[in-house]
Write a protein that holds these residues in place. Sequence first.
Motif, PDB file in Angstrom:
ATOM      1  N   PHE A   1       0.829  -1.204   0.000  1.00 25.89           N
ATOM      2  CA  PHE A   1       0.000   0.000   0.000  1.00 25.89           C
ATOM      3  C   PHE A   1       0.866   1.257   0.000  1.00 25.89           C
ATOM      4  N   ARG A   2       1.874   1.306   0.876  1.00 27.19           N
ATOM      5  CA  ARG A   2       2.743   2.482   0.907  1.00 27.19           C
ATOM      6  C   ARG A   2       3.488   2.660  -0.402  1.00 27.19           C
ATOM      7  N   LEU A   3       3.975   1.572  -0.964  1.00 23.99           N
ATOM      8  CA  LEU A   3       4.686   1.674  -2.236  1.00 23.99           C
ATOM      9  C   LEU A   3       3.776   2.228  -3.324  1.00 23.99           C
ATOM     10  N   ALA A   4       2.504   1.831  -3.305  1.00 27.32           N
ATOM     11  CA  ALA A   4       1.556   2.331  -4.299  1.00 27.32           C
ATOM     12  C   ALA A   4       1.307   3.825  -4.115  1.00 27.32           C
ATOM     13  N   VAL A   5       1.195   4.276  -2.856  1.00 29.45           N
ATOM     14  CA  VAL A   5       0.991   5.706  -2.587  1.00 29.45           C
ATOM     15  C   VAL A   5       2.220   6.495  -3.012  1.00 29.45           C
ATOM     16  N   TRP A   6       3.411   5.999  -2.675  1.00 32.19           N
ATOM     17  CA  TRP A   6       4.639   6.719  -3.030  1.00 32.19           C
ATOM     18  C   TRP A   6       4.808   6.810  -4.544  1.00 32.19           C
ATOM     19  N   GLU A   7       4.348   5.795  -5.264  1.00 33.80           N
ATOM     20  CA  GLU A   7       4.407   5.856  -6.722  1.00 33.80           C
ATOM     21  C   GLU A   7       3.495   6.960  -7.246  1.00 33.80           C
ATOM     22  N   GLN A   8       2.345   7.147  -6.610  1.00 37.70           N
ATOM     23  CA  GLN A   8       1.452   8.245  -6.995  1.00 37.70           C
ATOM     24  C   GLN A   8       2.116   9.599  -6.749  1.00 37.70           C
ATOM     25  N   LEU A   9       2.862   9.705  -5.665  1.00 41.54           N
ATOM     26  CA  LEU A   9       3.551  10.969  -5.368  1.00 41.54           C
ATOM     27  C   LEU A   9       4.533  11.318  -6.480  1.00 41.54           C
ATOM     28  N   ARG A  10       5.207  10.326  -6.989  1.00 44.15           N
ATOM     29  CA  ARG A  10       6.223  10.565  -8.013  1.00 44.15           C
ATOM     30  C   ARG A  10       5.616  11.093  -9.304  1.00 44.15           C
ATOM     31  N   ARG A  11       4.322  10.921  -9.475  1.00 40.21           N
ATOM     32  CA  ARG A  11       3.656  11.350 -10.701  1.00 40.21           C
ATOM     33  C   ARG A  11       3.124  12.780 -10.630  1.00 40.21           C
ATOM     34  N   ILE A  12       3.254  13.434  -9.482  1.00 46.08           N
ATOM     35  CA  ILE A  12       2.750  14.811  -9.352  1.00 46.08           C
ATOM     36  C   ILE A  12       3.766  15.749 -10.011  1.00 46.08           C
ATOM     37  N   PRO A  13       3.402  16.471 -11.042  1.00 44.94           N
ATOM     38  CA  PRO A  13       4.365  17.337 -11.728  1.00 44.94           C
ATOM     39  C   PRO A  13       4.851  18.480 -10.845  1.00 44.94           C
ATOM     40  N   ARG A  14       6.050  18.927 -11.106  1.00 45.64           N
ATOM     41  CA  ARG A  14       6.602  20.102 -10.434  1.00 45.64           C
ATOM     42  C   ARG A  14       5.680  21.298 -10.684  1.00 45.64           C
TER      43      ARG A  14
ATOM     44  N   PHE B   1       5.425  25.259   2.736  1.00 48.36           N
ATOM     45  CA  PHE B   1       5.079  26.543   2.125  1.00 48.36           C
ATOM     46  C   PHE B   1       6.202  27.005   1.198  1.00 48.36           C
ATOM     47  N   ARG B   2       7.439  26.953   1.685  1.00 40.42           N
ATOM     48  CA  ARG B   2       8.568  27.466   0.914  1.00 40.42           C
ATOM     49  C   ARG B   2       8.880  26.579  -0.299  1.00 40.42           C
ATOM     50  N   LEU B   3       8.726  25.259  -0.138  1.00 40.57           N
ATOM     51  CA  LEU B   3       8.984  24.363  -1.270  1.00 40.57           C
ATOM     52  C   LEU B   3       7.992  24.617  -2.402  1.00 40.57           C
ATOM     53  N   LEU B   4       6.731  24.777  -2.047  1.00 40.96           N
ATOM     54  CA  LEU B   4       5.728  25.049  -3.079  1.00 40.96           C
ATOM     55  C   LEU B   4       5.948  26.421  -3.715  1.00 40.96           C
ATOM     56  N   ALA B   5       6.308  27.406  -2.892  1.00 42.46           N
ATOM     57  CA  ALA B   5       6.594  28.739  -3.437  1.00 42.46           C
ATOM     58  C   ALA B   5       7.789  28.686  -4.379  1.00 42.46           C
ATOM     59  N   LEU B   6       8.802  27.892  -4.022  1.00 41.02           N
ATOM     60  CA  LEU B   6       9.993  27.741  -4.860  1.00 41.02           C
ATOM     61  C   LEU B   6       9.637  27.179  -6.229  1.00 41.02           C
ATOM     62  N   GLU B   7       8.605  26.342  -6.264  1.00 40.79           N
ATOM     63  CA  GLU B   7       8.191  25.728  -7.518  1.00 40.79           C
ATOM     64  C   GLU B   7       7.262  26.628  -8.338  1.00 40.79           C
ATOM     65  N   GLY B   8       7.034  27.843  -7.846  1.00 44.08           N
ATOM     66  CA  GLY B   8       6.292  28.824  -8.619  1.00 44.08           C
ATOM     67  C   GLY B   8       4.801  28.837  -8.404  1.00 44.08           C
ATOM     68  N   LEU B   9       4.299  28.164  -7.359  1.00 45.89           N
ATOM     69  CA  LEU B   9       2.865  28.168  -7.115  1.00 45.89           C
ATOM     70  C   LEU B   9       2.424  29.501  -6.515  1.00 45.89           C
ATOM     71  N   ASP B  10       1.210  29.909  -6.826  1.00 49.74           N
ATOM     72  CA  ASP B  10       0.602  31.093  -6.226  1.00 49.74           C
ATOM     73  C   ASP B  10       0.130  30.706  -4.830  1.00 49.74           C
ATOM     74  N   MET B  11       0.876  31.120  -3.810  1.00 49.65           N
ATOM     75  CA  MET B  11       0.597  30.637  -2.463  1.00 49.65           C
ATOM     76  C   MET B  11      -0.650  31.263  -1.854  1.00 49.65           C
ATOM     77  N   SER B  12      -1.239  32.257  -2.515  1.00 44.55           N
ATOM     78  CA  SER B  12      -2.505  32.797  -2.023  1.00 44.55           C
ATOM     79  C   SER B  12      -3.641  31.788  -2.206  1.00 44.55           C
ATOM     80  N   ARG B  13      -3.393  30.744  -3.023  1.00 44.61           N
ATOM     81  CA  ARG B  13      -4.413  29.707  -3.245  1.00 44.61           C
ATOM     82  C   ARG B  13      -4.442  28.695  -2.114  1.00 44.61           C
TER      83      ARG B  13
END
Length: 269
Positions: free
Chosen positions: A89-102, A165-177
């Motif tokens: 189960f954990r391996l399946a979840v971690w594989e899903q994480l790897r598919r989330i684009p930057r 917060f900082r990792l997502l901001a570093l990736e260019g996300l609009d943190m007001s969302r």
Amino acid sequence: MKKSSRTDTAPLEFRHIRAPLGEITLAGRGEFLTGVEFLDQTPSALPAESGHTGSSLPVLKAAEQWLERYFAGEDPGETPPIHLTGTPFRLAVWEQLRRIPRGETTTYGAIAAELARQLGIPRMSAQAVGGAVGHNPVGILIPCHRVVGSDGNLTGFASGLRRKFRLLALEGLDMSRYPLPPPRGGSDLRQIPGVGPNIEQDLFRIGIRRIADLAGEDPEQLYRDDCAVKRFQEDRCQLYVFRLAVYFAEHPHPEPEKLRWSWWKDHRQ
């Protein structure tokens, strides 16, 4: 995700590196990376270090170079080879994480729904997914920081919400969302005096004003001082300042505030 019959028998080696958000521990066996986490992460997902600390294992050097490019705001490219051990189960979840684009996020519920679809079952618990995400041993490269609550709240990050917060901001996300989690005292952020529709910006100003007051500085001068404002906005503790503003609203007594001002002063640089 590569595997090798030699992976589990190779000695576990560690390397510590400095990064903009704190010191990071890298772990690897043979040709595979097996762990990446901030040194002060609680709880730790890595086994206790014993020998081989400061390793020059090639995969650890490759992971260090990948992280250097990542924190420089560049596309770091393909990750070094990673070997994970865990329940199916954990391996399946971690594989899903790897598919989330930057530069994108998903939710625990969305991951649960996708796994349920793959398994052909009616539903899967988002809480169970959250538990597996929280045990991800290879932070950043397997981007568990890109998973948020169903309402967009930043929740569930073992290395601290300010880093998420900082990792997502570093990736260019609009943190007001991405709204802040509700304060522990249960306050409605919109009921705090001085907070309007732009909750994050108003909390930021409240935090600066109170910190300036505790420091004996003129808050208007602090706003005008471009260097000070720039340092403040880029500091790793920006999320903490939002929390601090909420604390100020809930606890008017000065002594606890002074303790928190000392914490901020120590971590400002």
